[in-house]
Design an enzyme around this catalytic site. Structure first.
Site, PDB file in Angstrom:
ATOM      1  N   TYR A 142       3.173  10.819   3.189  1.00 51.86           N
ATOM      2  CA  TYR A 142       4.144  11.630   2.441  1.00 51.86           C
ATOM      3  C   TYR A 142       4.516  12.908   3.189  1.00 51.86           C
ATOM      4  CZ  TYR A 142       3.129   8.628  -1.632  1.00 51.86           C
ATOM      5  OH  TYR A 142       2.980   7.566  -2.483  1.00 51.86           O
ATOM      6  N   LYS A 192      -7.223   0.685   4.725  1.00 59.58           N
ATOM      7  CA  LYS A 192      -6.650  -0.577   5.217  1.00 59.58           C
ATOM      8  C   LYS A 192      -7.051  -0.672   6.683  1.00 59.58           C
ATOM      9  CE  LYS A 192      -4.056  -4.220   4.553  1.00 59.58           C
ATOM     10  NZ  LYS A 192      -4.546  -5.356   3.759  1.00 59.58           N
ATOM     11  N   ASP A 224      -5.848  -3.534  -0.854  1.00 54.36           N
ATOM     12  CA  ASP A 224      -5.366  -4.688  -1.623  1.00 54.36           C
ATOM     13  C   ASP A 224      -6.482  -5.229  -2.509  1.00 54.36           C
ATOM     14  OD1 ASP A 224      -6.476  -5.136   0.866  1.00 54.36           O
ATOM     15  OD2 ASP A 224      -5.341  -6.942   1.312  1.00 54.36           O
ATOM     16  N   ASP A 248      -2.084   7.683  -4.831  1.00 56.04           N
ATOM     17  CA  ASP A 248      -0.949   7.790  -5.752  1.00 56.04           C
ATOM     18  C   ASP A 248      -0.860   6.508  -6.576  1.00 56.04           C
ATOM     19  OD1 ASP A 248       1.407   8.489  -6.945  1.00 56.04           O
ATOM     20  OD2 ASP A 248       2.652   8.339  -5.154  1.00 56.04           O
ATOM     21  N   ASP A 252      -2.598   5.702 -10.698  1.00 54.07           N
ATOM     22  CA  ASP A 252      -1.750   5.243 -11.801  1.00 54.07           C
ATOM     23  C   ASP A 252      -2.286   3.938 -12.380  1.00 54.07           C
ATOM     24  OD1 ASP A 252      -0.032   7.356 -11.704  1.00 54.07           O
ATOM     25  OD2 ASP A 252       1.782   6.149 -11.539  1.00 54.07           O
TER      26      ASP A 252
END
Ligand code: NAD
Length: 362
Positions: A142, A192, A224, A248, A252
């Site tokens: 980001y 990852k 994943d 992020d 959620d």
């Protein structure tokens, strides 16, 4: 002890939910023999109306001089469409950057009394579900270099860059290990590393930092797999530490498991004790001023403040216990009343929780 707390009520339901949180903190003060000095400052839409900017310098100054910051919520339709740096949300980004807050802590807890609200099958959420997602907040993709090339041609392409330094990974890993040492003592680092170089470095550094925390169990999970495991068996997680983008998304997902946005607190921390504590929800303009908002996310944010910034662990436990008790007695604000219960307004919910705090047997 006397703690200086900057209070930012903000917009929409912000003032209502903060007022009830202060009612609860006043009860904590009587019960635990600690005192608070609250100083109110403005941020968001109300600050735009009064000062023409979402985050006045005076607000930031008061925050820096305090032990902690308690925030309601900002924004609303009135301020939509303003230039980017003049929006209420720009105030939020500004305060996080201005206070050097690089770690975002978001717990997702399923309360026994609200188990039915979870969208997961009852057998999956049977045990204790109490997850803390520790998300890196000021680095990664980001904030990395980005751009577009060959604009306007058939070959146009775009890129974003995931970039992490050892220092950035080390400090967020420490936040996670410290948090785990105040909880069940398990850290799951999500990356990852089978594909991304930045994740390989992430994993190396987390393993190195773990050596300083021999009592904490560390495991690693690819993102994943982590997103599947959160749905398949959320009870296995204690603390999850991960990058800005993975955090992020996963925070959620973890929030959804609990079934109610009005119940979820958050903390943003930096290198010192100062933190910013706020509910994860927004300013809910659709119900503002109607005594319908659930103040529990903000009250639980205050409990996080007691635990992480003020290190008043007993007081934090008392507040969380009071919330649990009130829910067990069947009281519900409208947003969590779909499975029945005694429906109460914002002010009554705050009063009931404050009363439980006062009645707690030390
Ligand atoms: P929202 O979280 O404000 O509301 C989403 C839905 O959840 C609404 O139906 C609302 O009534 C309900 N809700 C939220 N909090 C509740 C509570 N405590 N009790 C009961 N019901 C609750 O999200 P939105 O509608 O997308 O955004 C509204 C405004 O809030 C926008 O201006 C947005 O930019 C802003 N916002 C601010 C923050 C923040 O201050 N950190 C975060 C998200 C959104």
């Amino acid at each position: 002890m006397n703690y200086k707390i900057t209070v930012i009520k903000g917009d929409g339901i912000g003032p209502e939910i903060i007022d009830q949180t202060i009612t609860v903190l006043e009860a904590v003060s009587e019960k635990c023999g600690i005192s608070f000095t609250f100083k109110e400052e403005m941020m968001g839409g109300c600050a735009i109306d009064k000062y023409g900017v979402p985050l006045p310098e005076s607000t930031l100054k008061t925050c820096r001089e305090s032990d902690s910051v308690l925030l309601g919520a900002v924004g609303g339709p009135k301020w939509e469409g303003l230039p980017g740096d003049r929006t209420p949300e720009a105030g939020l980004l500004g305060i996080r950057a201005g206070l050097g807050l690089y770690a975002n802590l978001r717990p997702a807890v399923i309360y026994e009394a609200l188990r039915e609200a979870s969208p997961l099958k009852p057998e999956i959420v049977e045990g204790k579900i109490d997850i803390l997602v520790v998300r890196e907040l000021t680095g990664g993709i980001y904030f990395g270099q980005r751009g577009r090339e060959e604009k306007g041609t058939a070959n146009e392409w775009a890129y974003d860059t995931e970039r992490y330094s050892v220092a950035e990974i080390e400090r967020i890993a420490r936040t996670a290990f410290e948090a785990a040492s105040k909880r069940r003592g398990i850290v799951t680092s999500v990356d990852k590393a089978n594909v991304l170089e930045s994740s390989k470095l992430w994993r190396e550094v987390v393993i190195r930092v773990a050596k300083d925390y021999p009592d904490i169990t560390l495991n690693h999970m690819y993102v994943d797999n982590a997103s599947m495991q959160l749905i398949r068996d959320p009870g296995q997680f204690d603390v999850i530490v991960t990058t800005n983008m993975f955090g992020d998304i996963l925070s959620d997902e973890a929030s959804m498991i609990t079934g109610s946005i009005g119940m979820l607190p958050s903390a943003s921390l930096g290198s010192g004790k100062l933190g910013l504590y706020e509910p994860i929800h927004g300013s809910a303009p659709d119900i503002a001023g109607q005594d319908k908002a659930n103040p529990i996310a903000t009250i639980l944010s205050a409990a996080m403040m007691l635990r992480y910034s003020l290190e008043e662990y007993a007081a934090a436990d008392i507040v969380e216990n009071a919330v649990r008790k009130v829910l067990e007695k069947g009281y519900r604000t409208p947003d969590i009343a779909s499975f029945g219960g005694k429906v109460v307004g914002t002010a009554e919910m705050g009063r009931l929780i404050a009363e439980e705090v006062r009645e707690y047997e030390l």
